[in-house]
Design a protein around this motif. Structure first.
Motif, PDB file in Angstrom:
ATOM      1  N   LEU A   9       0.828  -1.193   0.000  1.00  0.00           N
ATOM      2  CA  LEU A   9       0.000   0.000   0.000  1.00  0.00           C
ATOM      3  C   LEU A   9       0.872   1.256   0.000  1.00  0.00           C
ATOM      4  O   LEU A   9       0.599   2.214  -0.724  1.00  0.00           O
ATOM      5  CB  LEU A   9      -0.932   0.004   1.216  1.00  0.00           C
ATOM      6  N   ALA A  10       1.952   1.246   0.760  1.00  0.00           N
ATOM      7  CA  ALA A  10       2.848   2.403   0.815  1.00  0.00           C
ATOM      8  C   ALA A  10       3.558   2.624  -0.518  1.00  0.00           C
ATOM      9  O   ALA A  10       3.802   3.766  -0.914  1.00  0.00           O
ATOM     10  CB  ALA A  10       3.855   2.236   1.945  1.00  0.00           C
ATOM     11  N   ILE A  11       3.883   1.554  -1.218  1.00  0.00           N
ATOM     12  CA  ILE A  11       4.477   1.692  -2.554  1.00  0.00           C
ATOM     13  C   ILE A  11       3.465   2.312  -3.510  1.00  0.00           C
ATOM     14  O   ILE A  11       3.821   3.153  -4.344  1.00  0.00           O
ATOM     15  CB  ILE A  11       5.006   0.337  -3.064  1.00  0.00           C
ATOM     16  N   LEU A  12       2.203   1.934  -3.387  1.00  0.00           N
ATOM     17  CA  LEU A  12       1.154   2.578  -4.189  1.00  0.00           C
ATOM     18  C   LEU A  12       1.080   4.068  -3.866  1.00  0.00           C
ATOM     19  O   LEU A  12       0.917   4.897  -4.764  1.00  0.00           O
ATOM     20  CB  LEU A  12      -0.201   1.919  -3.922  1.00  0.00           C
ATOM     21  N   LEU A  14       3.551   5.910  -2.760  1.00  0.00           N
ATOM     22  CA  LEU A  14       4.749   6.525  -3.336  1.00  0.00           C
ATOM     23  C   LEU A  14       4.558   6.769  -4.835  1.00  0.00           C
ATOM     24  O   LEU A  14       4.906   7.831  -5.349  1.00  0.00           O
ATOM     25  CB  LEU A  14       5.966   5.641  -3.083  1.00  0.00           C
ATOM     26  N   ALA A  15       3.993   5.807  -5.527  1.00  0.00           N
ATOM     27  CA  ALA A  15       3.738   5.960  -6.965  1.00  0.00           C
ATOM     28  C   ALA A  15       2.726   7.082  -7.204  1.00  0.00           C
ATOM     29  O   ALA A  15       2.906   7.901  -8.118  1.00  0.00           O
ATOM     30  CB  ALA A  15       3.237   4.644  -7.554  1.00  0.00           C
ATOM     31  N   TRP A  16       1.681   7.125  -6.380  1.00  0.00           N
ATOM     32  CA  TRP A  16       0.678   8.186  -6.515  1.00  0.00           C
ATOM     33  C   TRP A  16       1.318   9.551  -6.272  1.00  0.00           C
ATOM     34  O   TRP A  16       1.094  10.492  -7.035  1.00  0.00           O
ATOM     35  CB  TRP A  16      -0.465   7.936  -5.518  1.00  0.00           C
ATOM     36  N   LEU A  17       2.132   9.634  -5.247  1.00  0.00           N
ATOM     37  CA  LEU A  17       2.815  10.883  -4.919  1.00  0.00           C
ATOM     38  C   LEU A  17       3.763  11.298  -6.039  1.00  0.00           C
ATOM     39  O   LEU A  17       3.830  12.473  -6.409  1.00  0.00           O
ATOM     40  CB  LEU A  17       3.578  10.713  -3.603  1.00  0.00           C
ATOM     41  N   SER A  18       4.459  10.343  -6.611  1.00  0.00           N
ATOM     42  CA  SER A  18       5.398  10.625  -7.705  1.00  0.00           C
ATOM     43  C   SER A  18       4.697  11.204  -8.923  1.00  0.00           C
ATOM     44  O   SER A  18       5.276  12.001  -9.655  1.00  0.00           O
ATOM     45  CB  SER A  18       6.134   9.348  -8.120  1.00  0.00           C
ATOM     46  N   GLY A  19       3.467  10.810  -9.130  1.00  0.00           N
ATOM     47  CA  GLY A  19       2.701  11.294 -10.271  1.00  0.00           C
ATOM     48  C   GLY A  19       1.910  12.558  -9.999  1.00  0.00           C
ATOM     49  O   GLY A  19       1.217  13.057 -10.880  1.00  0.00           O
TER      50      GLY A  19
END
Length: 92
Positions: A9-12, A14-19
């Motif tokens: 969930l935290a990797i998701l 991070l990906a959301w934040l990166s975008g």
């Protein structure tokens, strides 16, 4: 929540934040992390905890992330509690 599920969930997050072009610079400025740090520490449970800590600073950010991933609003907090440093303190 199991730690593996929490990390996913935290990797998701991070990906959301990166975008997120508006929020990413705020995260980088607040944490002192660089884009390279985000790449190299993406599997570091401590770093992932900081990503969730950041997102949970604002209810609107939590809601936007959860809605983008089809998650309940309480799931980031449950994930954070399962990662290092996320346990609720016991004040008794």
């Amino acid at each position: 929540m199991q730690s593996e599920t929490a990390e996913t969930l935290a990797i998701l997050a991070l990906a959301w934040l990166s975008g997120n072009d508006e929020l990413l610079p705020v995260f980088l400025g607040a944490t002192g992390a660089s884009l390279d740090d985000m790449k190299t520490r993406a599997e570091d449970a401590d770093f992932l905890g900081s990503v969730l800590d950041f997102i949970m600073m604002d209810d609107a950010w939590v809601m936007a992330f959860c809605e983008s991933q089809g998650l309940r609003y309480d799931e980031p907090m449950a994930a954070r509690q399962a990662l290092p440093g996320g346990a609720s303190p016991d004040w008794t």
